[in-house]
Design an enzyme around this catalytic site. Structure first.
Site, PDB file in Angstrom:
ATOM      1  N   THR A   1       0.819  -1.205   0.000  1.00 38.37           N
ATOM      2  CA  THR A   1       0.000   0.000   0.000  1.00 38.37           C
ATOM      3  C   THR A   1       0.856   1.260   0.000  1.00 38.37           C
ATOM      4  OG1 THR A   1      -1.530   1.275   1.391  1.00 38.37           O
ATOM      5  CG2 THR A   1      -0.112  -0.281   2.521  1.00 38.37           C
ATOM      6  N   ASP A   2       0.285   2.353  -0.486  1.00 43.93           N
ATOM      7  CA  ASP A   2       0.991   3.642  -0.436  1.00 43.93           C
ATOM      8  C   ASP A   2       1.086   4.179   1.000  1.00 43.93           C
ATOM      9  OD1 ASP A   2      -1.696   4.338  -0.077  1.00 43.93           O
ATOM     10  OD2 ASP A   2      -1.728   5.849  -1.663  1.00 43.93           O
ATOM     11  N   GLU A   3       0.310   3.596   1.917  1.00 44.45           N
ATOM     12  CA  GLU A   3       0.309   4.115   3.292  1.00 44.45           C
ATOM     13  C   GLU A   3       1.643   3.907   3.992  1.00 44.45           C
ATOM     14  OE1 GLU A   3      -3.002   3.118   5.713  1.00 44.45           O
ATOM     15  OE2 GLU A   3      -4.413   3.252   4.055  1.00 44.45           O
TER      16      GLU A   3
ATOM     17  N   TYR B   1      -1.762  -0.663  11.192  1.00 48.13           N
ATOM     18  CA  TYR B   1      -1.910  -1.322   9.886  1.00 48.13           C
ATOM     19  C   TYR B   1      -0.748  -0.988   8.968  1.00 48.13           C
ATOM     20  CZ  TYR B   1      -3.254  -1.726   4.993  1.00 48.13           C
ATOM     21  OH  TYR B   1      -3.248  -1.986   3.638  1.00 48.13           O
TER      22      TYR B   1
ATOM     23  N   LYS C   1       2.337  -3.302   7.313  1.00 52.99           N
ATOM     24  CA  LYS C   1       2.554  -3.433   5.860  1.00 52.99           C
ATOM     25  C   LYS C   1       3.974  -2.983   5.510  1.00 52.99           C
ATOM     26  CE  LYS C   1       0.088  -4.572   3.078  1.00 52.99           C
ATOM     27  NZ  LYS C   1      -0.251  -5.931   2.546  1.00 52.99           N
TER      28      LYS C   1
HETATM   29  P1  NAD Z   1      -9.673  -7.411   2.435  1.00 49.47           P
HETATM   30  O1  NAD Z   1      -9.679  -7.124   3.890  1.00 49.47           O
HETATM   31  O2  NAD Z   1     -10.889  -7.127   1.626  1.00 49.47           O
HETATM   32  O3  NAD Z   1      -9.338  -8.950   2.197  1.00 49.47           O
HETATM   33  C1  NAD Z   1      -8.354  -9.621   2.940  1.00 49.47           C
HETATM   34  C2  NAD Z   1      -8.519 -11.133   2.730  1.00 49.47           C
HETATM   35  O4  NAD Z   1      -7.428 -11.792   3.410  1.00 49.47           O
HETATM   36  C3  NAD Z   1      -9.823 -11.700   3.304  1.00 49.47           C
HETATM   37  O5  NAD Z   1     -10.398 -12.592   2.387  1.00 49.47           O
HETATM   38  C4  NAD Z   1      -9.377 -12.433   4.573  1.00 49.47           C
HETATM   39  O6  NAD Z   1     -10.193 -13.548   4.879  1.00 49.47           O
HETATM   40  C5  NAD Z   1      -7.967 -12.861   4.179  1.00 49.47           C
HETATM   41  N1  NAD Z   1      -7.094 -13.051   5.344  1.00 49.47           N
HETATM   42  C6  NAD Z   1      -6.952 -12.221   6.412  1.00 49.47           C
HETATM   43  N2  NAD Z   1      -6.093 -12.759   7.300  1.00 49.47           N
HETATM   44  C7  NAD Z   1      -5.690 -13.940   6.774  1.00 49.47           C
HETATM   45  C8  NAD Z   1      -4.797 -14.956   7.212  1.00 49.47           C
HETATM   46  N3  NAD Z   1      -4.152 -14.859   8.388  1.00 49.47           N
HETATM   47  N4  NAD Z   1      -4.571 -16.015   6.414  1.00 49.47           N
HETATM   48  C9  NAD Z   1      -5.222 -16.128   5.220  1.00 49.47           C
HETATM   49  N5  NAD Z   1      -6.103 -15.217   4.767  1.00 49.47           N
HETATM   50  C10 NAD Z   1      -6.321 -14.134   5.531  1.00 49.47           C
HETATM   51  O7  NAD Z   1      -8.403  -6.641   1.856  1.00 49.47           O
HETATM   52  P2  NAD Z   1      -8.200  -5.897   0.454  1.00 49.47           P
HETATM   53  O8  NAD Z   1      -8.718  -4.518   0.552  1.00 49.47           O
HETATM   54  O9  NAD Z   1      -8.647  -6.788  -0.653  1.00 49.47           O
HETATM   55  O10 NAD Z   1      -6.604  -5.783   0.443  1.00 49.47           O
HETATM   56  C11 NAD Z   1      -5.827  -6.826  -0.144  1.00 49.47           C
HETATM   57  C12 NAD Z   1      -4.368  -6.436  -0.100  1.00 49.47           C
HETATM   58  O11 NAD Z   1      -4.183  -5.213  -0.820  1.00 49.47           O
HETATM   59  C13 NAD Z   1      -3.831  -6.164   1.306  1.00 49.47           C
HETATM   60  O12 NAD Z   1      -2.518  -6.682   1.371  1.00 49.47           O
HETATM   61  C14 NAD Z   1      -3.831  -4.651   1.422  1.00 49.47           C
HETATM   62  O13 NAD Z   1      -2.824  -4.222   2.317  1.00 49.47           O
HETATM   63  C15 NAD Z   1      -3.514  -4.261   0.001  1.00 49.47           C
HETATM   64  N6  NAD Z   1      -3.982  -2.931  -0.433  1.00 49.47           N
HETATM   65  C16 NAD Z   1      -5.292  -2.583  -0.291  1.00 49.47           C
HETATM   66  C17 NAD Z   1      -5.742  -1.351  -0.774  1.00 49.47           C
HETATM   67  C18 NAD Z   1      -7.191  -0.946  -0.676  1.00 49.47           C
HETATM   68  O14 NAD Z   1      -7.541   0.164  -1.066  1.00 49.47           O
HETATM   69  N7  NAD Z   1      -8.094  -1.798  -0.210  1.00 49.47           N
HETATM   70  C19 NAD Z   1      -4.835  -0.483  -1.380  1.00 49.47           C
HETATM   71  C20 NAD Z   1      -3.502  -0.858  -1.497  1.00 49.47           C
HETATM   72  C21 NAD Z   1      -3.089  -2.096  -1.036  1.00 49.47           C
HETATM   73  O1  TDX Z   2     -16.960   6.017   7.470  1.00 49.85           O
HETATM   74  C1  TDX Z   2     -15.888   6.492   7.095  1.00 49.85           C
HETATM   75  N1  TDX Z   2     -15.781   7.848   6.956  1.00 49.85           N
HETATM   76  C2  TDX Z   2     -14.628   8.449   6.539  1.00 49.85           C
HETATM   77  O2  TDX Z   2     -14.588   9.687   6.434  1.00 49.85           O
HETATM   78  C3  TDX Z   2     -14.740   5.661   6.776  1.00 49.85           C
HETATM   79  C4  TDX Z   2     -14.832   4.173   6.918  1.00 49.85           C
HETATM   80  C5  TDX Z   2     -13.601   6.291   6.339  1.00 49.85           C
HETATM   81  N2  TDX Z   2     -13.534   7.647   6.226  1.00 49.85           N
HETATM   82  C6  TDX Z   2     -12.306   8.267   5.704  1.00 49.85           C
HETATM   83  C7  TDX Z   2     -10.997   7.808   6.285  1.00 49.85           C
HETATM   84  C8  TDX Z   2     -10.047   7.958   5.114  1.00 49.85           C
HETATM   85  O3  TDX Z   2      -9.580   9.304   5.037  1.00 49.85           O
HETATM   86  O4  TDX Z   2     -12.249   7.900   4.313  1.00 49.85           O
HETATM   87  C9  TDX Z   2     -10.899   7.675   3.900  1.00 49.85           C
HETATM   88  C10 TDX Z   2     -10.785   6.246   3.381  1.00 49.85           C
HETATM   89  O5  TDX Z   2     -10.928   5.377   4.501  1.00 49.85           O
HETATM   90  P1  TDX Z   2     -10.768   3.778   4.374  1.00 49.85           P
HETATM   91  O6  TDX Z   2     -11.719   3.250   3.364  1.00 49.85           O
HETATM   92  O7  TDX Z   2     -10.784   3.213   5.739  1.00 49.85           O
HETATM   93  O8  TDX Z   2      -9.318   3.653   3.694  1.00 49.85           O
HETATM   94  P2  TDX Z   2      -7.844   4.109   4.131  1.00 49.85           P
HETATM   95  O9  TDX Z   2      -7.722   4.229   5.608  1.00 49.85           O
HETATM   96  O10 TDX Z   2      -7.467   5.290   3.276  1.00 49.85           O
HETATM   97  O11 TDX Z   2      -7.013   2.793   3.675  1.00 49.85           O
HETATM   98  C11 TDX Z   2      -7.350   2.122   2.446  1.00 49.85           C
HETATM   99  O12 TDX Z   2      -6.423   2.423   1.429  1.00 49.85           O
HETATM  100  C12 TDX Z   2      -5.140   1.914   1.595  1.00 49.85           C
HETATM  101  C13 TDX Z   2      -7.428   0.619   2.637  1.00 49.85           C
HETATM  102  O13 TDX Z   2      -8.360   0.319   3.655  1.00 49.85           O
HETATM  103  C14 TDX Z   2      -6.078   0.050   2.961  1.00 49.85           C
HETATM  104  O14 TDX Z   2      -6.137  -1.372   3.045  1.00 49.85           O
HETATM  105  C15 TDX Z   2      -5.127   0.440   1.881  1.00 49.85           C
HETATM  106  O15 TDX Z   2      -3.832   0.028   2.222  1.00 49.85           O
END
Ligand code: NAD
Ligand code: TDX
Length: 335
Positions: A120-122, A147, A151
């Site tokens: 992630t960019d975080e 988190y 990462k």
């Molecule tokens: P998500 O929470 O939707 O899905 C995570 C999945 O991993 C779930 O199916 C869960 O059951 C499984 N999991 C959790 N713990 C586990 C374990 N111990 N063993 C096996 N499986 C396990 O997450 P996502 O949003 O799809 O993110 C996927 C990846 O992408 C993560 O590595 C996250 O850091 C990265 N990422 C997410 C975003 C975003 O915007 N969502 C952005 C950049 C990077």
């Molecule tokens: O109810 C809400 N209201 C609100 O204002 C929620 C759930 C979030 N927010 C804000 C917090 C953040 O500024 O919205 C923005 C996005 O929040 P999230 O969806 O929780 O994402 P963020 O914390 O930015 O992280 C996401 O992007 C990077 C993913 O959850 C991560 O897994 C990924 O690494």
């Protein structure tokens, strides 16, 4: 090619499997997923009969070793992924994100298997609103939350395994994804499903925070580009020039769903809330020739809203528990 995809009952991983089977029908996909609260087998509807699904934990070293030994490529999505949860209970983040990654890269090095690490960019921390710079592959790591710290730690493990053990790995750090099958705890699906339920969207703090939105399919085409043509040992940032502040996202969701754009609540801010993320994906674009397909956020968001309206059976089972968790930590703040 045999591919082991971890975390593919989650948001991005499930979309990755759907994309992979649609574009590479010869791929033999095994999914390893623990089916935590964030995983849903329903996210793999339509492809379950074409994959091997293993319910298990990436922190289980013996299981991971056995599965990695039987594959040509690992794509590691599995993680605890929600910042808010990491503030109330960090332990599973350490276990899954650090120990899980350790198990996978140890197995990948022993069995000489190609490994791609999803991050992630975080890991780079945050930017000021008026900072002209964006994150690049050279930005120093400076994570804010439990988190993002786990990462960041997992990325550093991969880098060390490349340098010390010649692990055949690449890393990608992507910005905020949106699209179908995202858990309703996350910002965009939470607001869409709130509006469907007649509940006002919830904006953290002032709502000035900026996220750099990318459609999940663009993230996944970039991942495949890196696996196919990226340089071993390299990190690639993935982003699609999609900066929007949270207030504007909520107003747009309300407008697209036919409600007043003022009809939202301010709630308690997130502790340590990162202000702004912004990605410079120059290396990925110029070196590997990748470009995003979804360039219009409004259209991508409308399609995402349509998906949640049409797929209530997918998200309804997780909605009440998610809102109950939020109710314990957040309340409406008058402005
Ligand atoms: P998500 O929470 O939707 O899905 C995570 C999945 O991993 C779930 O199916 C869960 O059951 C499984 N999991 C959790 N713990 C586990 C374990 N111990 N063993 C096996 N499986 C396990 O997450 P996502 O949003 O799809 O993110 C996927 C990846 O992408 C993560 O590595 C996250 O850091 C990265 N990422 C997410 C975003 C975003 O915007 N969502 C952005 C950049 C990077
Ligand atoms: O109810 C809400 N209201 C609100 O204002 C929620 C759930 C979030 N927010 C804000 C917090 C953040 O500024 O919205 C923005 C996005 O929040 P999230 O969806 O929780 O994402 P963020 O914390 O930015 O992280 C996401 O992007 C990077 C993913 O959850 C991560 O897994 C990924 O690494």
């Amino acid at each position: 090619m045999r591919i082991l995809v971890t975390g593919a009952a989650g948001f991005i991983g499930s979309n990755f499997v759907h994309l992979t089977l649609a574009t590479r029908p010869e791929a033999q996909v095994t999914v390893l997923d623990a089916l935590t609260y964030a995983g849903a087998l329903a996210s793999l509807d339509g492809v379950l009969d074409r994959i091997d699904f293993v319910q298990g934990d990436v922190a289980d070293a013996a299981l991971v070793d056995r599965l990695v030994a039987a594959t040509d490529l690992v794509v590691h999505f599995a993680a605890e992924s929600h910042n808010d949860n990491s503030l109330t209970d960090p332990r599973p983040f350490v276990q899954t994100n650090l120990v899980g990654t350790y198990n996978l890269i140890e197995a990948a090095r022993h069995h000489r298997v190609r490994y791609h690490h999803i991050s992630t960019d975080e890991v780079y921390g945050d930017l000021e609103l008026d900072d002209p710079k964006r994150f690049t592959e050279d930005t120093p790591y400076n994570p804010s939350s439990p988190y993002s710290a786990t990462k960041a730690g997992s990325d550093l493990l991969v880098r060390a395994w490349v340098r010390s053990f010649d692990l055949q790995a690449t890393i990608s750090n992507c910005s905020n994804n949106y699209g179908p099958r995202q858990h309703v705890e996350k910002f965009i699906p939470r607001q869409i499903t709130n509006v469907i339920d007649g509940v006002r969207p919830k904006l953290y703090g002032e709502g000035l925070n900026v996220r750099d939105w990318i459609h999940v399919d663009d993230h996944n085409t970039a991942v495949w580009t890196i696996i196919d043509t990226g340089r071993i040992g390299e990190t690639y940032l993935i982003g699609a020039d999609g900066e929007v502040n949270n207030t504007d996202v909520i107003r747009l969701i309300l407008e697209l769903m036919g409600r007043s754009p003022e009809g939202y609540d301010h709630v308690t801010d997130r502790a340590g809330h990162d202000l702004r993320y912004a990605i410079d994906a120059g290396r990925l674009r110029t070196e590997l020739g990748w470009t995003p397909h979804y360039r219009n956020f409004r259209e991508g968001l409308q399609a995402t809203i349509d998906w949640y309206v049409a797929n209530e059976a997918w998200w309804r089972p997780m909605k009440d528990a998610t809102e109950a968790k939020y109710a314990a930590t957040q309340s409406v703040v008058a402005r």
